[in-house]
Scaffold this motif. Structure first.
Motif, short mmCIF file in Angstrom:
data_model
loop_
_atom_site.label_atom_id
_atom_site.label_comp_id
_atom_site.label_asym_id
_atom_site.label_seq_id
_atom_site.Cartn_x
_atom_site.Cartn_y
_atom_site.Cartn_z
N UNK A 71 1.37 4.24 -2.76
CA UNK A 71 1.20 5.65 -2.35
C UNK A 71 2.38 6.48 -2.82
N UNK A 72 3.60 5.97 -2.54
CA UNK A 72 4.81 6.69 -2.95
C UNK A 72 4.83 6.87 -4.47
N UNK B 187 2.41 7.06 -6.54
CA UNK B 187 1.46 8.10 -6.95
C UNK B 187 2.06 9.48 -6.71
N UNK B 188 2.81 9.62 -5.62
CA UNK B 188 3.41 10.92 -5.30
C UNK B 188 4.59 11.23 -6.23
N UNK B 189 5.06 10.25 -6.96
CA UNK B 189 6.27 10.43 -7.78
C UNK B 189 5.97 10.39 -9.27
N UNK C 116 0.84 -1.20 0.00
CA UNK C 116 0.00 0.00 0.00
C UNK C 116 0.87 1.25 0.00
N UNK C 117 1.83 1.29 0.88
CA UNK C 117 2.69 2.47 1.00
C UNK C 117 3.53 2.68 -0.26
N UNK C 118 3.97 1.57 -0.86
CA UNK C 118 4.78 1.69 -2.08
C UNK C 118 3.93 2.31 -3.20
N UNK D 194 3.77 8.33 -11.01
CA UNK D 194 3.37 7.07 -11.63
C UNK D 194 1.87 6.84 -11.56
N UNK E 140 9.91 2.01 -11.24
CA UNK E 140 10.08 2.81 -10.02
C UNK E 140 11.30 2.32 -9.22
#
Lengths: 324, 324, 324, 324
Positions: free
Chosen positions: D299-300, D302-304, D295-297, D306, D317
Motif C-alpha cells: 500500500x505504502x 503504491x502511495x510513493x 499488505x501495508x508495505x 511504485x 523502496x
C-alpha cells in the motif's frame, strides 16, 4: 467521555419540517429491532421517556420482557416498518443489518415514506452507505449512529452516538438518541458515524497496545509501574489508555486491570472493530501499518484464550514470563 | 510538560550529607562536557545561576563562546575532572559517552573521590549502568539524567530531567539540574532515567503514528479533519499526539504540522530513541510489536527524505496520494 | 544444505605462506574453547582427524570427557593461547566471546604472534570486527566462522561454516574447519561470516512464519494441507520452509512438525539470531520491517511456552483455535 | 512454474457424463466476458483452438478486434448466456464479477440449465462461493479458476489455472482451460482456486520483502550481493524470490530487477491480491501478522510512486540512501 451535545444546531425551520413530516405527537410508537445486551437497555430508556415501542428480535425470548411490560411485539422487521415511522436498529454485524433492512421480510418491504431509520449497529461504513441508498429510493431517511460506551452506559443512558446522515434530519434523530445517550455528535454524511467510531477504536487499540508495551518494557528495565505511569501521564506519551484505563494491575483502581480484566470491552469486540477498520482501509487504499498490526494482535489474543477478557489484557498477553 | 518537581523529597540529613561531601560553597566550578545544540544553552543557564564552568568539547569551536565569556576551557574530559567535582555530560551517542568517561583521556582518569557525575545524554540504559559501575569503583557518584524538551526548552530553562541513581544524591543533582529545567523527576536506580525517557518516547512514536493513521483513514472515509480530531479528543482515542500536537495540517495552530513540519523533534532523533528502545527490549527479551514497527517506520522515513522534518510528518509520509 | 566447498580457491603460494607462518607439522595441537552442545562434537571431530587438543571451558565438567581421552585441559583461555597457535572458540553469546578474548585471563593476554584464532560463535558482526582489531594489534589473525546446521550436523561433521577474514588465511582456516564441516564458504572481510548467517536466518524466520500463515489461511479457506503445499512448491511461493521443512503436521515426514516440533532449531535460538539481526539493522540503519516483526513473534512465542520447540512450531502458535 | 497437469484424474464415466450434458460437438461456441489485458490473449487462444466465440465487454472497443475476426459480439452478459452454454469470465474485481453474473443484464438472467460457467477473475473466495450458489439454483455449474502468470503467459498459452468446483466437472473445464494454460490444477470445492492463488501470492509477497530486507542488510554489512544470493540459495533462506526472481539489480539477468523493475507483476496488483488475502483472513479470523504487514508495505509503495513497477522493487523502496 463526550462532553458536547450539539455539534451542529439545526435551524428551527429544518427542525419543524422534519418533525412535521412524521407523526405530529412526539410520543407516537418507535420501532426497535435487536434487543440484545445493548439493545435491551437502550429500548428500556426509550420506554422510560414515554415512547411506546414496536419490538422485533430474531430470538423471540428477547422480546418477552417487553411484551410483559405491554409493548407491542411483531414478527418481522417489515411489520415494525408498517406500524412505526421511526425505527432504531441495533444489530451485531453487517450481515444482520442487511437482512433487517433488505431481507425477504426486511424493513424496506413495508417502510413508509418519510420514515426515519436509525442504525446504531457498528458495521462497515460502506454497508451503511449502501443501505442509505436503498432507503432513500423508498422515500425514507437513513442515519448511521453507532455508539461508544458499553452495557453500563447503555443502562444509565450515557452512551455517545456518532451520527452520519443528512444534516436536516439530525434534530429528529437527536430527539430519540438523546433518551439513550448523553452525547449525540453529528459527524457528516451517511457513513461518517461509523467512520468516526472505527477511527477512534483503531487509535484506541494502538495506544492501548503501545501503553502495554511501554509499561512492560519499563518494568523490565527496573521502573516502578505507578511511577512510570505518572511520568508518562505528565509527558508526551500520555493517552487515555495510560491515564484513564491503565492496563497494568496495581496502577489504577476501578478499571478492568484491577479486576483480572473482567468486564470492560472484550478483546473479541476490539478484534471485530479492527476488522472493520481493516476493511475500510483496504477499500480506501489507506495505509494503516500499526492499525493492521493491532488487528492481528487482537486476533492472536482471541486465539489464545483472551477473547472474553477486557482489551487491556494485552498487557498480560505480552507479559507472561519467559522460561529461559 | 512535567508538572511536578519533587517526586521524592530527600530527607534533610541526606541533603546535608551529600552537600558536605563535596565543595562547601555551592557556587564552586561545575564541569560541562558536550556543548552542542542542547549542551550550549544548558551550560549558559548554569552560568546565569552563577556557576563558574570548566568546559570541554571535542570541537574546540564549540567552546569559544564560553571562553570569550570568561569560562575556563580545558583540553580533555580528564582535565575537567581534575578541576571540578561536579560534572555534567551532554553527548549524542553511547559511544561518545563511553569515550568521555572511560577513554584514554576520559573523566575516570582523574576523577576525584566523591565527585558527582551527571550524564544527560540519551543513551542505552545498559551503558549507563556500566558507566555507573566504573565511576563507583573510583569512589565517585554517577547519575543518568536524560532530558525531555528540545532546544527551545533548553534555552528557556524548561527542560524535564528524568533522573536515575542513588536516591541520597538526588538533592545534589537537583541543585544543578533545577537551573536548567523546570521539572526534575527521580525515577529510581541508575539507568531508570534513561528507561523512563525511552519508554515515553516509544509510546509517543506509537501514538503519533496511530493518530496519523486514524486521521488519514477518517479523512478518506469523508470526515472533516477538525471534527475528527474533536471527536477523538473527547473519546478513548485521545492522546498527546491528537490533542496537543496534531499531525494534520489545519487542525491546530502553533505546532509543526501548521508549519510544514519545520522545527520540533526530528524524525532522525525519534529513530535514534526507538533504536535504544529496541536494544533495551532485545536485551531484556520484552516483546514490543508496535514499538518495533514504529522504529522501522521512522527508519523508512529517514531513508525517504523526512530525516529533518518533525516526527509528526509521519502523517504526510502515509498520505501521499496514490496514483492509480 | 550447502553444496560448494571452495567459493574462493586461494592460490598455492598463499596457502604455503600461511601454513609456513605457523607450526610446520599440520597435526600440532589445536586450542578449543567452549565445549557445549555444539563445541563438544566439533572438538571430537578434530580429534578424529588426529589433532591433539588444548581444552578450556568455564564449566570444568565439560572438559572431563576430553581429559579422560588424553587431551590436555588448561585453566584459562590465556593458557590455551600459550600452548596452541591455532584456536577455535565456540561460545553462546557476544559477552562470552569478549570475555574469552579480552577478559582478565583471555586469549589476548598470551596469544603468540601469527596465531590463527577462529571464532565459530554466532555473535554481533560488530563485536567480531572489534575482536579482530584487538587480535591484529597482537600480530595474530582473527576469523569469524559461524556455523549453520545443528547438533546432528556437528556430530556427523556436516556443518557449514561461513567465514569472514583476510582471504590469504582462508586456506589455513579451511584445513581445520573442513574436519568439522562439509561446506566452508568464504564470505569476505571480518564480520561477513556473521553477516551471512544473520541474513540467512532472518530470511528463514520470515519465510517460515509466512509459510505458516499461508498454510493456516489456506486450510481455513478449505484447502487440503498436502495439496496446498504441493501448489505452493510448484509456484512462486516456494521456499525452503514450504518444500523442505513444512511446518504443518502431516504434510512431510522426518521434519519436526511430524514429531510434535521436537528437536530441530529451537524458537529461543531463532529469537537470539533475530536479536542479532535487529542489532545489526539498527546500527547500520537498515529498515527490516518484516525481520523486526519476525523477531517480535519469536519473542512472544518464547514467552508463551514455545522456547524449546522447533521454530516451525510458529504454525501451532498461530493456529490454536478461537473459542468464539 | 507449475509442472503437473492432472492433480486429479477424473474417471472416464464422469468425463462422459459432463460432456454429454452439454453440446455434443466440442467446438460449439464458447462465451467470453471481459476482454482486457489478460482476457484478450486468452480469448485468442481459444480461437486458435477452433472455438467460435460469443463476446461481451463493457467497453465496446475491446470487442472490435474480435468482431473484425468474425466472432459474434453481443450486448450483455445475459445475451452471452443465451447463445453459449460454456462461458469464461475474466474481470478485474469482485464487484465486476457480481455485476456480470447477478446484474440486471447478467448471465443468470438467461443462463441455460447445465451450462458451465468458469470465472478466471481473481476475487474474494467468499464471492466465488456466493456466485456458485446462485448459479447452482439455476441448474448450472460454476467453477473458480484464477490464473497465475501474467500477460506473457496469457499470450503464449502458458498460464496456470487453479480450479475450484465440483470434481466431476473438472474435465470439462480442463478442455477449455488447457487451450489457454499449460497447467490446470484441481484444488477442491468452489472457492479453493481463489484460496490457493491468494495463499501463494501472500507467501510470495512475504518472501520477496524478506529477501529484499536480507539482501539490503547483508550489503550494508559488507557482503557482495551475488555472493550473498549464492549463500542464501544454498541454505535455508532459499526461496523463489531469492533464486529465481532476485530483487537486487546485478544479481540475475532476465528479471525485472535487471531492467529497472519494468514489466513483471506490478506493485498495485500485489496490493490488490494482498487486500483479498486480508479480507479472507479477517472473515476466517486467521492471524496473518506478516501477511498483513506485507499488505501495508505494498500500500505504502503504491502511495510513493511504485504502483506500476514490478513488485520486486520493494528492494529499491527499502534501499534509498539515508541522508544523515
Amino acid at each position: 467521555m463526550f462532553t458536547i451535545r450539539n455539534v451542529t444546531a439545526p435551524t428551527k425551520s429544518n427542525l419543524l419540517k422534519s418533525v412535521c413530516s412524521r407523526s405530529m405527537a412526539s410520543k407516537t410508537p418507535v420501532g426497535f429491532i435487536g434487543l440484545g445486551n445493548m439493545g435491551n437497555p437502550m429500548a428500556k430508556n426509550l420506554m422510560k421517556h414515554g415512547y411506546p415501542l414496536i419490538i422485533y428480535d430474531v430470538f423471540p425470548d428477547a422480546c418477552k420482557e417487553f411484551q410483559d411490560a405491554g409493548e407491542q411485539v411483531v414478527s418481522s422487521p417489515a411489520d415494525v416498518a408498517e406500524k412505526a415511522d421511526r425505527i432504531i436498529t441495533m444489530l451485531p454485524t453487517s450481515i444482520n443489518a442487511i437482512e433487517a433492512y433488505s431481507g425477504a421480510n426486511g424493513i424496506l418491504k413495508k417502510v413508509k415514506k418519510g420514515s426515519l431509520l436509525i442504525d446504531s449497529s457498528t458495521i462497515d461504513p460502506a454497508v451503511s452507505k449502501e443501505l442509505a441508498k436503498e432507503v432513500e429510493k423508498m422515500g425514507a431517511v437513513f442515519m448511521d449512529a453507532p455508539v461508544s460506551g458499553g452495557v453500563g452506559a447503555a443502562r444509565s443512558g450515557n452512551l455517545t452516538f456518532m451520527v452520519g446522515g443528512v444534516e436536516d434530519e439530525f434534530a429528529a434523530a437527536q430527539e430519540l438518541l438523546g433518551c439513550m445517550g448523553s452525547n449525540v455528535v453529528y459527524c457528516g454524511a451517511v457513513g461518517t458515524g461509523q467512520a468516526a467510531k472505527i477511527c477512534n477504536n483503531m487509535l484506541l487499540a494502538i495506544s492501548m497496545i503501545g501503553t502495554a508495551e511501554a509499561m512492560n518494557l519499563g518494568i523490565r528495565l527496573g521502573l516502578d509501574p505507578k511511577l512510570l505511569a505518572k511520568i508518562l501521564n505528565m509527558s508526551s506519551g500520555r493517552c487515555w489508555s495510560s491515564d484513564t484505563y491503565n492496563p497494568v494491575p496495581g496502577v489504577m483502581d476501578g478499571v478492568p486491570s484491577a479486576n483480572n480484566y473482567q468486564g470492560g470491552f472484550g478483546a473479541t469486540l476490539m478484534a471485530k472493530d479492527l476488522g472493520l477498520a481493516q476493511d475500510s482501509a483496504t477499500s480506501t487504499k489507506s495505509p494503516i501499518l500499526l492499525g493492521s498490526q493491532a488487528h492481528q494482535i487482537y486476533r492472536m489474543m482471541c486465539a489464545k484464550g483472551y477473547s472474553k477478557k477486557d482489551f487491556s489484557s494485552v498487557f498480560q498477553f505480552l507479559r507472561e514470563e519467559e522460561t529461559f
